[in-house]
Design a protein around this motif. Structure first.
Motif, PDB file in Angstrom:
ATOM      1  N   LYS A 195       0.841  -1.204   0.000  1.00  0.00           N
ATOM      2  CA  LYS A 195       0.000   0.000   0.000  1.00  0.00           C
ATOM      3  C   LYS A 195       0.871   1.247   0.000  1.00  0.00           C
ATOM      4  N   LYS A 196       0.319   2.315  -0.572  1.00  0.00           N
ATOM      5  CA  LYS A 196       1.018   3.601  -0.505  1.00  0.00           C
ATOM      6  C   LYS A 196       1.030   4.088   0.946  1.00  0.00           C
ATOM      7  N   ASP A 197       2.155   4.705   1.328  1.00  0.00           N
ATOM      8  CA  ASP A 197       2.245   5.336   2.648  1.00  0.00           C
ATOM      9  C   ASP A 197       1.771   6.784   2.491  1.00  0.00           C
ATOM     10  N   PRO A 198       0.646   7.161   3.107  1.00  0.00           N
ATOM     11  CA  PRO A 198       0.107   8.521   2.907  1.00  0.00           C
ATOM     12  C   PRO A 198       1.018   9.617   3.438  1.00  0.00           C
ATOM     13  N   THR A 199       1.971   9.242   4.296  1.00  0.00           N
ATOM     14  CA  THR A 199       2.829  10.261   4.908  1.00  0.00           C
ATOM     15  C   THR A 199       4.161  10.427   4.167  1.00  0.00           C
ATOM     16  N   ASN A 200       4.367   9.648   3.114  1.00  0.00           N
ATOM     17  CA  ASN A 200       5.673   9.707   2.450  1.00  0.00           C
ATOM     18  C   ASN A 200       5.514   9.695   0.924  1.00  0.00           C
ATOM     19  N   ASP A 201       6.066  10.690   0.261  1.00  0.00           N
ATOM     20  CA  ASP A 201       5.994  10.773  -1.207  1.00  0.00           C
ATOM     21  C   ASP A 201       7.085   9.949  -1.882  1.00  0.00           C
ATOM     22  N   ARG A 202       7.964   9.384  -1.099  1.00  0.00           N
ATOM     23  CA  ARG A 202       9.025   8.562  -1.682  1.00  0.00           C
ATOM     24  C   ARG A 202       8.928   7.144  -1.156  1.00  0.00           C
TER      25      ARG A 202
END
Ligand code: CTP
Ligand code: CA
Length: 229
Positions: free
Chosen positions: A115-122
């Motif tokens: 899953k994408k981490d909503p707190t990290n753009d990288r």
């Protein structure tokens, strides 16, 4: 370079050909792949069949239909490819590694979709080196077995390819400059330089992959004739 008259010089010979690109799993819905279409390897398999050889084609996922009369083995990862190559090479006379093997695979293969981490753009994906299959083959290679590799390069073609010939103990390396139009991945044509363990270097024109495959088989036939005498 001249094309020889096709005859069944390889009746009774067992050939392993690898083709296509490997896929290295990241998670159940994602993988790392490459641009290999499998066209060159499948053409090599057909060219060996035409000379009467018994052909095992070990292939990554492609859009191609395997030729009739091959023993077809389907693989995804470099590790699976290595297992099948080692298993089948033992009883073979000739190996041609046309497959584009991923040099690296993810350190971890996630069982769940990541899953994408909503707190990290990288997001950093950690990779680890895959084994070099031809180097593993070199360790078990017998004197009368012939091995052929490809070398996909974008600079310094002859030097890089000659290094691969030595490091992988090959009898022949088929070098292509994949930065040239009509050469290498995905297209129906190729322009190659054959570099042989006897130090001969021979470049072709831009030809169809079937024509390149025929020239490759001619060169292998000369080498098997030598290793049997
Ligand atoms: N090959 C292999 N095992 C690997 C990588 C490549 O057996 N893990 C084989 C390929 O099938 C090909 C030859 O080695 O026949 C050369 O592949 P190439 O990708 O051109 O060279 P590498 O040795 O991987 O070096 P680099 O990609 O750094 O140029
Ligand atoms: Ca590589």
């Amino acid at each position: 370079i001249a094309f020889s008259n096709l005859s069944k010089e390889l009746v009774g010979k067992k050939v392993v050909v690898t083709a296509g690109g490997t896929q290295e799993r990241i998670d159940p819905v994602r993988f790392i792949g490459n641009d290999s279409s499998g066209k060159m390897g499948y053409a090599v398999a057909r060219a060996f069949l035409a000379r009467g050889a018994e052909v095992t084609l070990i292939s990554g996922p492609t859009k191609l239909t395997p030729p009739n009369n091959v023993k077809f083995i389907s693989i995804e990862s470099a590790a699976e490819l290595q297992d099948q190559v080692i298993k089948n090479f033992a009883t073979s006379d000739i190996l041609v590694m046309a497959a584009a093997v991923a040099d690296f695979k993810p350190v971890k293969q996630s069982k769940q979709k990541i899953k994408k981490d909503p707190t990290n753009d990288r997001w950093t994906l950690e990779l680890t080196k895959n084994p070099d299959i031809l180097q593993a083959v070199a360790k078990i290679k017998r004197l009368n077995q012939v091995t052929v590799g490809f070398a996909a390069e974008t600079t310094d073609l002859i030097n890089h390819a000659t290094k691969k010939l030595c490091e992988k103990s090959l009898d022949l390396v088929v070098a292509n400059d994949v930065s040239q139009p009509g050469v290498g991945f995905n297209v129906d044509t190729n322009q190659v330089t054959f570099i042989s363990s006897d130090k001969t270097v021979e470049s072709t024109e831009l030809l169809t992959k079937s024509e390149i495959a025929e020239l490759l088989v001619d060169k292998v036939i000369k080498k098997t004739a030598k290793s049997n005498s």
